[in-house]
Scaffold this motif. Structure first.
Motif, short mmCIF file in Angstrom:
data_model
loop_
_atom_site.label_atom_id
_atom_site.label_comp_id
_atom_site.label_asym_id
_atom_site.label_seq_id
_atom_site.Cartn_x
_atom_site.Cartn_y
_atom_site.Cartn_z
N VAL A 1 -11.97 13.66 -6.54
CA VAL A 1 -12.24 14.35 -5.28
C VAL A 1 -10.93 14.74 -4.59
CG1 VAL A 1 -13.26 14.13 -2.98
CG2 VAL A 1 -14.42 13.14 -4.96
N ALA A 2 -10.05 13.76 -4.36
CA ALA A 2 -8.80 14.03 -3.64
C ALA A 2 -7.81 12.91 -3.87
CB ALA A 2 -9.06 14.18 -2.13
N ALA A 3 -6.53 13.21 -3.70
CA ALA A 3 -5.48 12.20 -3.82
C ALA A 3 -4.35 12.52 -2.86
CB ALA A 3 -4.95 12.13 -5.25
N ILE A 4 -3.68 11.48 -2.41
CA ILE A 4 -2.55 11.63 -1.51
C ILE A 4 -1.42 10.75 -2.00
CG2 ILE A 4 -3.43 9.84 0.07
CD1 ILE A 4 -2.25 11.55 2.39
N SER A 5 -0.20 11.30 -1.97
CA SER A 5 0.95 10.59 -2.52
C SER A 5 1.34 9.40 -1.65
CB SER A 5 2.13 11.54 -2.67
OG SER A 5 2.47 12.11 -1.41
N SER A 6 2.20 8.57 -2.22
CA SER A 6 2.66 7.36 -1.54
C SER A 6 3.55 7.70 -0.34
CB SER A 6 3.46 6.50 -2.52
OG SER A 6 4.53 7.24 -3.05
N TRP A 7 3.90 6.68 0.42
CA TRP A 7 4.78 6.77 1.59
C TRP A 7 4.20 7.73 2.61
CZ3 TRP A 7 7.94 2.91 2.20
CH2 TRP A 7 8.35 2.21 1.08
N ASN A 8 4.82 8.88 2.84
CA ASN A 8 4.37 9.73 3.94
C ASN A 8 3.24 10.67 3.55
OD1 ASN A 8 5.67 11.59 2.37
ND2 ASN A 8 7.18 12.20 3.91
N GLY A 9 2.73 10.56 2.35
CA GLY A 9 1.60 11.38 1.95
C GLY A 9 1.91 12.87 1.96
N SER A 10 3.11 13.23 1.56
CA SER A 10 3.52 14.63 1.64
C SER A 10 2.83 15.51 0.61
CB SER A 10 5.04 14.73 1.47
OG SER A 10 5.42 14.17 0.22
N PHE B 1 0.82 -1.21 0.00
CA PHE B 1 0.00 0.00 0.00
C PHE B 1 0.85 1.26 0.00
CE2 PHE B 1 -3.47 2.69 0.73
CZ PHE B 1 -3.26 3.48 1.85
N ASN B 2 1.93 1.25 0.77
CA ASN B 2 2.69 2.48 0.92
C ASN B 2 3.40 2.92 -0.36
OD1 ASN B 2 3.84 0.05 1.78
ND2 ASN B 2 5.55 1.06 2.74
N PHE B 3 3.52 2.03 -1.36
CA PHE B 3 4.16 2.41 -2.61
C PHE B 3 3.27 3.25 -3.51
CE2 PHE B 3 8.20 0.44 -2.57
CZ PHE B 3 8.10 -0.79 -1.94
N TYR B 4 1.98 3.29 -3.24
CA TYR B 4 1.04 3.83 -4.22
C TYR B 4 0.28 5.04 -3.72
CZ TYR B 4 2.02 -0.42 -6.72
OH TYR B 4 2.68 -1.41 -7.39
N THR B 5 -0.02 5.91 -4.66
CA THR B 5 -0.93 7.01 -4.43
C THR B 5 -2.33 6.46 -4.17
OG1 THR B 5 0.25 8.66 -5.72
CG2 THR B 5 -2.12 8.92 -5.58
N LEU B 6 -3.04 7.08 -3.26
CA LEU B 6 -4.43 6.74 -2.99
C LEU B 6 -5.30 7.93 -3.39
CD1 LEU B 6 -6.45 4.71 -1.48
CD2 LEU B 6 -6.33 6.38 0.34
N ALA B 7 -6.42 7.66 -4.03
CA ALA B 7 -7.31 8.73 -4.44
C ALA B 7 -8.75 8.37 -4.16
CB ALA B 7 -7.14 9.01 -5.94
N TRP B 8 -9.57 9.40 -4.09
CA TRP B 8 -11.01 9.25 -3.98
C TRP B 8 -11.67 9.95 -5.17
CZ3 TRP B 8 -13.52 6.32 -0.36
CH2 TRP B 8 -12.78 5.93 0.76
N PHE B 9 -12.64 9.27 -5.75
CA PHE B 9 -13.47 9.81 -6.81
C PHE B 9 -14.92 9.64 -6.39
CE2 PHE B 9 -10.65 10.42 -10.54
CZ PHE B 9 -9.48 9.90 -10.03
N ARG B 10 -15.80 10.32 -7.08
CA ARG B 10 -17.23 10.13 -6.84
C ARG B 10 -17.97 10.18 -8.16
NH1 ARG B 10 -18.38 15.78 -3.49
NH2 ARG B 10 -18.24 17.21 -5.28
N GLN B 11 -19.12 9.53 -8.18
CA GLN B 11 -19.88 9.44 -9.41
C GLN B 11 -21.37 9.43 -9.11
OE1 GLN B 11 -18.97 5.97 -11.81
NE2 GLN B 11 -19.60 7.03 -13.66
N ALA B 12 -22.07 10.38 -9.72
CA ALA B 12 -23.52 10.44 -9.63
C ALA B 12 -24.11 9.68 -10.80
CB ALA B 12 -23.97 11.89 -9.64
N PRO B 13 -25.35 9.19 -10.68
CA PRO B 13 -25.99 8.46 -11.77
C PRO B 13 -26.00 9.27 -13.06
CG PRO B 13 -27.27 8.24 -9.78
CD PRO B 13 -26.20 9.25 -9.48
N GLY B 14 -25.56 8.66 -14.16
CA GLY B 14 -25.59 9.32 -15.44
C GLY B 14 -24.48 10.33 -15.67
#
Length: 123
Positions: A48-57, A29-42
């Motif tokens: 939405v947001a993303a955080i970099s790998s390792w210490n999330g700087s 997990f710590n090697f990869y960027t984590l992101a959030w997306f959202r989707q409404a119908p249609g």
């Protein structure tokens, strides 16, 4: 096989808060960027947001959520979080977490996705 499982969605009144969680298994997990997306119908899936790998700087936010949402990660727990405050009805759709090689707004950057968790904000 990589698995991402979101949780924490639900029904909330406008102005209140929710915290979404994303547990990642099957990869470092710590090697990869984590992101959030959202989707409404249609509609298309929206960053939405993303955080970099390792210490999330490094973090990025969509303009629509800046100052209200905070992304974070706990590498020891293989878990990412999205703290959502001052929720509005337009924050309503399904939220997805994803992992990828770099911080990006683009969905193509992210190879692995969760199944989504529904957030409903009542006015």
């Amino acid at each position: 096989q990589v698995q991402l499982v979101e949780s924490g969605g639900g029904l909330v009144q406008a102005g209140n808060s929710l915290r979404l969680s994303c547990v990642v298994s099957g990869r470092a997990f710590n090697f990869y960027t984590l992101a959030w997306f959202r989707q409404a119908p249609g509609k298309e899936r929206e960053f939405v947001a993303a955080i970099s790998s390792w210490n999330g700087s490094s973090t990025k936010y969509a303009d629509s959520v800046k100052g209200r949402f905070t992304i974070s990660r706990d590498n020891a727990k293989n878990t990412g979080y999205l703290q959502m405050n001052s929720l509005k009805p337009e924050d309503t759709p399904v939220y997805f977490c994803a992992t990828g090689p770099r911080v990006s707004y683009e969905t193509d950057n992210y190879a692995s996705w969760g199944q989504g968790t529904q957030v409903t904000v009542a006015s």
